[in-house]
Each structure stands twice: as structure tokens, then as C-alpha cells.
Design a protein around this motif. Structure first.
Motif, short mmCIF file in Angstrom:
data_model
loop_
_atom_site.label_atom_id
_atom_site.label_comp_id
_atom_site.label_asym_id
_atom_site.label_seq_id
_atom_site.Cartn_x
_atom_site.Cartn_y
_atom_site.Cartn_z
N LEU A 1 0.80 -1.22 0.00
CA LEU A 1 0.00 0.00 0.00
C LEU A 1 0.84 1.28 0.00
CD1 LEU A 1 -2.72 -1.02 2.63
CD2 LEU A 1 -2.84 -1.20 0.14
N GLU A 2 2.12 1.19 0.35
CA GLU A 2 2.93 2.39 0.52
C GLU A 2 3.82 2.69 -0.68
OE1 GLU A 2 2.72 4.58 3.00
OE2 GLU A 2 1.06 3.40 3.84
N MET A 3 3.72 1.89 -1.72
CA MET A 3 4.52 2.13 -2.91
C MET A 3 3.78 1.58 -4.13
SD MET A 3 7.58 -0.66 -2.40
CE MET A 3 7.99 0.05 -0.80
N ASP B 1 6.38 -6.70 -8.95
CA ASP B 1 7.28 -6.52 -7.80
C ASP B 1 6.46 -6.38 -6.52
OD1 ASP B 1 6.22 -4.06 -8.46
OD2 ASP B 1 8.07 -2.95 -8.14
N GLY B 2 5.64 -7.38 -6.26
CA GLY B 2 4.79 -7.36 -5.08
C GLY B 2 4.52 -8.76 -4.57
N THR B 3 3.54 -8.86 -3.70
CA THR B 3 3.19 -10.12 -3.07
C THR B 3 2.24 -10.93 -3.95
OG1 THR B 3 1.21 -9.25 -1.98
CG2 THR B 3 3.33 -8.95 -0.84
N PRO B 4 2.00 -12.19 -3.62
CA PRO B 4 1.00 -12.95 -4.37
C PRO B 4 -0.38 -12.29 -4.36
CG PRO B 4 2.35 -14.43 -3.06
CD PRO B 4 2.73 -13.05 -2.65
N THR B 5 -0.77 -11.75 -3.22
CA THR B 5 -2.06 -11.06 -3.14
C THR B 5 -2.07 -9.84 -4.05
OG1 THR B 5 -2.39 -11.85 -0.88
CG2 THR B 5 -3.71 -9.97 -1.58
N ASP B 6 -0.97 -9.09 -4.06
CA ASP B 6 -0.85 -7.96 -5.00
C ASP B 6 -1.10 -8.42 -6.43
OD1 ASP B 6 -0.13 -6.00 -3.10
OD2 ASP B 6 1.99 -6.51 -3.27
N CYS B 7 -0.46 -9.53 -6.80
CA CYS B 7 -0.55 -10.01 -8.18
C CYS B 7 -1.98 -10.31 -8.59
CB CYS B 7 0.31 -11.27 -8.34
SG CYS B 7 2.09 -11.01 -8.16
N VAL B 8 -2.69 -11.03 -7.74
CA VAL B 8 -4.07 -11.41 -8.07
C VAL B 8 -4.98 -10.19 -8.04
CG1 VAL B 8 -6.03 -12.83 -7.36
CG2 VAL B 8 -3.71 -13.78 -7.30
N HIS B 9 -4.78 -9.34 -7.04
CA HIS B 9 -5.60 -8.13 -6.95
C HIS B 9 -5.41 -7.26 -8.19
CE1 HIS B 9 -7.86 -5.20 -4.47
NE2 HIS B 9 -7.24 -4.32 -5.24
#
Length: 252
Positions: free
Chosen positions: A47-49, A64-72
Motif C-alpha cells: 500500500l505504501e509504494m 514486484d509485489g506479493t501474491p495477493t498484490d498479483c491477483v488483486h
């Protein structure tokens, strides 16, 4: 049908490549996965970048994020048309019992379910180096065909663990519940070259609740374990107890 694939081992992971290859003959496949290993990232969002997504040499989209970032990211704007289903995996290692609380693979599937899509998390339950990704890939195909022919409710989230054996050695499929581990092993304390204390998270605890009916037991017997998960963590049987506790009454 359009299927979104993701994982927590990174876009170059052998399990992800095997899953994409197995499902591609049956659906349009989009792969959006972390640019590096993000195991145990759980359901964290960045959330901060800002997030950056690039098409890699293998055709997968790396983020360049988490698995949750990717799906979201994939479901809420990156992919058009929007996917119809999410498969996460094939994870390099089991996600049994309490593991689902930490697993980035399960988190990727959870985010798909949270955003309204049927989702499957699939893991290869290996002790050391994984050997039989082709087995888990075949299981994924079987489950996809079953989901197409006999759809489950759209709020369905399946956590699948596949024994690391050759396909012909799989004993069958079992619907299971999550088992439970003993508490984690102690942290491993060391010192860095400057003499400062550093800590490594210890290994997960040994199996505790692992009897018949659990995911641990099914995998140990050579069966594919399929556990339906829910996102509502409310302990409904305890609501009255807490209500009485708040009102000053004695709790049973």
C-alpha cells in the motif's frame, strides 16, 4: 474460459510453469506472479509504494509485489477480459493445516475468491526437493474439468495438496479438513560478522492433529487432499459466550 495463474515461488518457478503448461490446452491462461520468491507472504498487500508489472521473457507477467498484490492487480484492472477462475501454485512444498495462515499460495487463491472468483490453491507435498510436478499438474487438470462439468458455488475456495509421487501412485482423492501442527520450533539465534544478534524463523511444528479425516492423513496415505476453506473466520458458537462476558454474566 479465462484462468488466472499465480503463485508465491516467483514467475520462474518450476511448479508455475508446469501448471500453465497443463491448463493451457483447456482454457485461455494469464500468468501474473511475483518477480521473486514471496513464500509465507500470507495475505499482505503493498500500500505504501506503486506496483510495477512487466512481461517476462517466458511470457508471464511479473510483479514486484506479493501474491495477493498479483491477483488483486490482475483482476481489478490489469487483465481484460477479467478471469473466470484463479489457480494458485503449484507450490514447492505442502500447505497443510496451519500452513494456510502463512501461505502466499493460499493467499493468492484467497484474493481471487475475495474478489468473486472460484479459486484453487494447489501444492506439491514434498519433504525436500520437489520431484513430481507432473502429478500435481495432472490433478489440476482433473479438478478443472470437474469444476467445469459440475461447478461448485462461486464462493468456493479449495486448498489442494498432492503427494510427491508418480501419477500412477496416487491412491485417489479425499475431501478433508485442516489438521493442526504443534507450535513452531524456536527461532535460531546467530551472530552476523559484526557480532550483532540475528534470528532465523524456526521450522514449523510437527503434526499434532493429523488423524483420519485431516489433510495431513490423506497425503500421508498417498491421497490428494482437497479442503474447502471459508473466508468468514467468525466463531459463531462463541458469540453468545462473548455477549454474556460483555454483560458481566458468568461464561459457560
Amino acid at each position: 474460459m479465462h484462468i488466472l495463474l499465480s503463485n508465491d515461488d516467483g514467475y520462474l518457478a518450476e511448479g508455475l510453469v508446469a501448471l500453465a503448461g497443463a491448463l493451457r490446452p483447456y482454457a485461455d491462461i494469464s500468468v501474473v506472479a511475483p518477480d521473486r520468491n514471496r513464500s509465507a507472504a500470507s495475505n499482505s498487500l503493498t500500500l505504501e509504494m506503486p506496483l510495477r508489472a512487466h512481461v517476462a521473457d517466458n511470457g508471464f507477467i511479473k510483479v514486484d509485489g506479493t501474491p495477493t498484490d498479483c491477483v488483486h492487480l490482475a483482476i481489478t484492472g490489469l487483465l481484460e477480459p477479467e478471469p473466470d477462475m484463479v489457480f494458485a501454485g503449484i507450490n514447492h512444498g505442502a500447505n497443510l493445516g496451519d500452513d494456510v495462515l502463512y501461505s502466499g499460495t493460499v493467499a493468492a487463491a484467497t484474493e481471487g475468491r475475495f474478489l468473486g472468483l472460484p479459486a484453487v490453491a494447489i501444492s506439491l507435498a514434498c519433504n525436500e526437493e520437489p520431484q513430481h510436478f507432473e502429478t500435481a499438474a495432472e490433478v489440476a487438470v482433473v479438478l478443472l474439468k470437474r469444476l467445469v462439468d459440475r461447478p461448485l458455488p462461486r464462493d468456493t475456495l479449495l486448498n489442494v495438496n498432492v503427494p510427491d509421487v508418480a501419477p500412477e501412485d496416487i491412491q485417489g482423492y479425499r475431501a478433508t479438513r485442516l489438521g493442526q501442527r504443534h507450535k513452531s520450533e524456536p527461532v535460531i539465534k546467530q551472530r552476523d560478522p559484526r557480532g550483532r544478534s540475528i534470528y532465523w524463523i524456526g521450522p514449523p511444528g510437527a503434526e499434532q492433529d493429523a488423524g483420519p479425516g485431516t489433510d495431513f492423513h490423506a497425503v500421508s496415505m498417498g491421497f490428494v487432499s482437497i479442503t474447502p476453506l471459508q473466508l468468514d473466520l467468525t466463531w459463531y458458537d462463541r458469540i453468545n459466550m462473548v455477549r454474556n462476558w460483555l454483560s458481566g454474566e458468568v461464561c459457560a
